[in-house]
Design a protein around this motif. Structure first.
Motif, PDB file in Angstrom:
ATOM      1  N   ILE A 338      16.421  11.282  -2.753  1.00 24.33           N
ATOM      2  CA  ILE A 338      15.465  11.989  -3.586  1.00 24.33           C
ATOM      3  C   ILE A 338      16.132  12.944  -4.565  1.00 24.33           C
ATOM      4  N   SER A 339      17.395  13.273  -4.298  1.00 27.27           N
ATOM      5  CA  SER A 339      18.177  14.161  -5.189  1.00 27.27           C
ATOM      6  C   SER A 339      17.550  15.542  -5.336  1.00 27.27           C
ATOM      7  N   VAL A 340      17.196  16.138  -4.192  1.00 27.66           N
ATOM      8  CA  VAL A 340      16.714  17.521  -4.157  1.00 27.66           C
ATOM      9  C   VAL A 340      17.756  18.340  -3.413  1.00 27.66           C
ATOM     10  N   ALA A 341      18.340  19.305  -4.081  1.00 27.83           N
ATOM     11  CA  ALA A 341      19.462  20.053  -3.530  1.00 27.83           C
ATOM     12  C   ALA A 341      19.074  20.793  -2.259  1.00 27.83           C
ATOM     13  N   ASN A 342      19.953  20.713  -1.253  1.00 30.44           N
ATOM     14  CA  ASN A 342      19.858  21.473   0.002  1.00 30.44           C
ATOM     15  C   ASN A 342      18.685  21.074   0.897  1.00 30.44           C
ATOM     16  N   LEU A 343      17.925  20.049   0.512  1.00 30.45           N
ATOM     17  CA  LEU A 343      16.789  19.624   1.317  1.00 30.45           C
ATOM     18  C   LEU A 343      17.267  18.746   2.477  1.00 30.45           C
ATOM     19  N   ARG A 344      16.817  19.062   3.678  1.00 26.80           N
ATOM     20  CA  ARG A 344      17.178  18.280   4.857  1.00 26.80           C
ATOM     21  C   ARG A 344      16.048  17.382   5.348  1.00 26.80           C
ATOM     22  N   HIS A 345      14.827  17.858   5.230  1.00 29.48           N
ATOM     23  CA  HIS A 345      13.692  17.114   5.775  1.00 29.48           C
ATOM     24  C   HIS A 345      12.406  17.705   5.215  1.00 29.48           C
ATOM     25  N   PHE A 346      11.346  16.894   5.130  1.00 27.27           N
ATOM     26  CA  PHE A 346      10.057  17.444   4.709  1.00 27.27           C
ATOM     27  C   PHE A 346       8.912  16.632   5.284  1.00 27.27           C
ATOM     28  N   LEU A 347       7.743  17.256   5.375  1.00 27.58           N
ATOM     29  CA  LEU A 347       6.475  16.612   5.702  1.00 27.58           C
ATOM     30  C   LEU A 347       5.541  16.844   4.532  1.00 27.58           C
ATOM     31  N   TYR A 348       4.802  15.824   4.148  1.00 21.96           N
ATOM     32  CA  TYR A 348       3.899  15.960   3.006  1.00 21.96           C
ATOM     33  C   TYR A 348       2.609  15.221   3.309  1.00 21.96           C
ATOM     34  N   LYS A 349       1.483  15.925   3.122  1.00 28.61           N
ATOM     35  CA  LYS A 349       0.169  15.328   3.309  1.00 28.61           C
ATOM     36  C   LYS A 349      -0.681  15.633   2.090  1.00 28.61           C
ATOM     37  N   PRO A 350      -1.026  14.620   1.291  1.00 29.22           N
ATOM     38  CA  PRO A 350      -1.864  14.862   0.111  1.00 29.22           C
ATOM     39  C   PRO A 350      -3.320  15.060   0.502  1.00 29.22           C
ATOM     40  N   SER A 351      -4.027  15.832  -0.278  1.00 31.99           N
ATOM     41  CA  SER A 351      -5.436  16.106   0.019  1.00 31.99           C
ATOM     42  C   SER A 351      -6.348  14.979  -0.444  1.00 31.99           C
TER      43      SER A 351
END
Length: 484
Positions: A338-351
């Motif tokens: 994804i090429s986002v600096a320093n990011l290790r993990h994420f959760l995303y839920k769209p509304s």
């Protein structure tokens, strides 16, 4: 008359019909070494005491029904104490909710004649633990229906429910295991398999064409991720399947542990209708790999061969279009992609895309079960704080020793992210803005953005206008309520 019939008769009659196809819940055997070890674990041992979370199920009469660790019979006196606490508080006109100590939180949930207790040494809130107990209750209802459970205990308050749940410990164990490490339960969402929208639409179109009367839902699942789902048009929007129902369905498939062949089984989906059964046809489309699973839900208990014919048509269509390769060739993604600096993990839920979420495959530092749970613990803590009923928040920034965490909720999305240590709040928000642009670009691939529908042909001798009356099952024969 229905009111004078033993509710066990309906359950046993259904069981006799279904056992000829497949034995779904085998009793724990020596092969299931971990489960057997937990079942036989000495309740006075230090290892039993050191488990992060215990879950107990008992009846109002104090009869043991289930324990996550240890044997229920050995724990009967412990469960008796729990029921005494419940009864003592009830005698004062109240209902016990929870007990707190320095190291443990004890949460109670009473649902009809059943009592659920969680004893947790985790940082989960009382509300989160109670939601987990509710999932356990729903899993039991999925096998018996709420109406049957209530009728049983109305007639015989000392009934031992383990007689009907015999062999289903693996199902409940599996549910509790996956809740510890899967963020889908926390988000009330289902994870989708990343797939180009054109491929997903083509798969859905195949499912839409393979139909039979009383077929209500068709699902395609790959590696515990939802690939495609289509539904019958007459299913009411306010009665659509909820994520919790899908979690129960996924868990039953995992617990069945079959590879070749097919399963035809009754399953109650409590948030859709807690007093009746669907009849689920389950089969893998890619043996021996068994990664792509087809699930067809019907309201007709006699429709096995008709639904099996739908599966044959789907297989033919998949073969002609080489559709299984679309799923097999799916490119999962990692944070580095994804090429986002320093990011290790994420959760995303769209509304706007209800009930679905995405998160990347776990990075190297979070692939073990222990590391997944360690990451999920602070996520749960932030989720509880950001959705607090007394003081809801929109943004939380938390710097810990091993990582920096950020929770962000808006009207359009809900996001939880993990960065490397020492990342500032300003920098984290800036990087998440880049992540949001990437998600927006990939939205059609990451999520199921619409629910395709179909219309089943009316059965011979019936017009489409009498579906709501004569098409309903005869409740005096089956003891079940109509789904539609």
């Amino acid at each position: 008359m229905e009111s004078h019939r033993d509710p066990l008769c309906d359950i046993n009659r259904t069981s006799r019909r279904l056992v000829i196809f497949h034995l779904l819940w085998p009793r724990r055997t020596s092969v299931d070494a971990l489960g057997l070890a937990y079942m036989n674990e000495e309740i006075m041992s230090e290892s039993w005491r050191q488990h992060r979370k215990h879950v107990f199920v008992l009846s109002e009469a104090g009869k043991p029904i289930y324990s996550r660790y240890g044997n229920e019979e050995a724990l009967s006196s412990t469960m008796g104490v729990m029921m005494a606490l419940v009864s003592f508080v009830q005698a004062g006109g109240n209902m016990i909710q929870s007990i707190f100590s320095d190291e443990h939180t004890v949460v109670f949930l009473q649902k009809g004649p059943l009592v659920f207790v969680s004893v947790s040494a985790t940082r989960q809130s009382e509300q989160q633990l109670r939601r987990e107990l509710l999932h356990v209750y729903h899993q039991i209802v999925s096998m018996l229906t709420q109406a049957s459970i209530n009728r049983i205990f109305e007639r015989r308050k000392n009934f031992d429910l383990r007689r009907l749940l015999f062999g289903s410990e693996k199902v409940l164990d599996g549910l509790l295991d996956v809740m510890d490490s899967d963020p889908s339960f926390m988000l009330s969402a289902v994870q989708c398999l990343p797939l180009p929208s054109s491929s997903r639409d083509a798969l859905s179109h195949i499912l839409q064409k393979a139909i039979t009367p009383d077929l209500v839902f068709s699902f395609l699942i790959a590696n515990n991720r939802l690939v495609s789902v289509v539904q019958e048009k007459t299913v009411l929007e306010d009665a659509r399947l909820k994520p919790s129902d899908l979690h129960l369905l996924f868990n039953l498939i995992r617990a069945s542990a079959f590879q070749a062949g097919e399963i035809w089984m009754p399953i109650c989906l409590p948030l859709f209708n807690h007093d009746c059964y669907f009849y689920a046809y389950v089969a893998y489309l890619d043996p021996p790999e068994c990664t792509v699973c087809l699930v067809l839900l019907s309201t007709d208990k006699e429709a096995f061969y008709a639904v099996a014919e739908c599966k044959r048509k789907i297989e033919e269509a998949f073969a002609s279009q080489n559709a299984l390769q679309w799923v097999a060739n799916t490119q999962l993604y990692y944070v580095d992609d994804i090429s986002v600096a320093n990011l290790r993990h994420f959760l995303y839920k769209p509304s706007k895309v209800l009930d679905h979420h995405r998160h990347p495959e776990m990075e190297v530092g979070y692939r073990s079960q222990e590391e997944r749970i360690r990451l999920l613990d602070p996520y749960r803590n932030m989720h509880n704080r950001i959705h607090s009923t007394s003081r809801p928040l929109k943004l939380i920034y938390h710097s810990a020793g091993k990582e920096t965490l950020l929770a962000w909720v808006t009207s359009k999305f809900e996001m939880f992210a993990c960065f490397t240590p020492l990342v500032t709040k300003k920098s984290a928000i800036s990087e998440l803005t880049k992540l949001l642009r990437w998600i927006k670009k990939e939205e059609d691939r990451l999520f199921i953005c619409h629910l395709p529908k179909y219309s089943t042909a009316p059965q011979p001798g019936r017009s489409s206008t009498d579906r709501g009356s004569s098409a309903r099952p005869n409740t005096s024969d089956t003891g079940l309520l109509s789904l539609l």
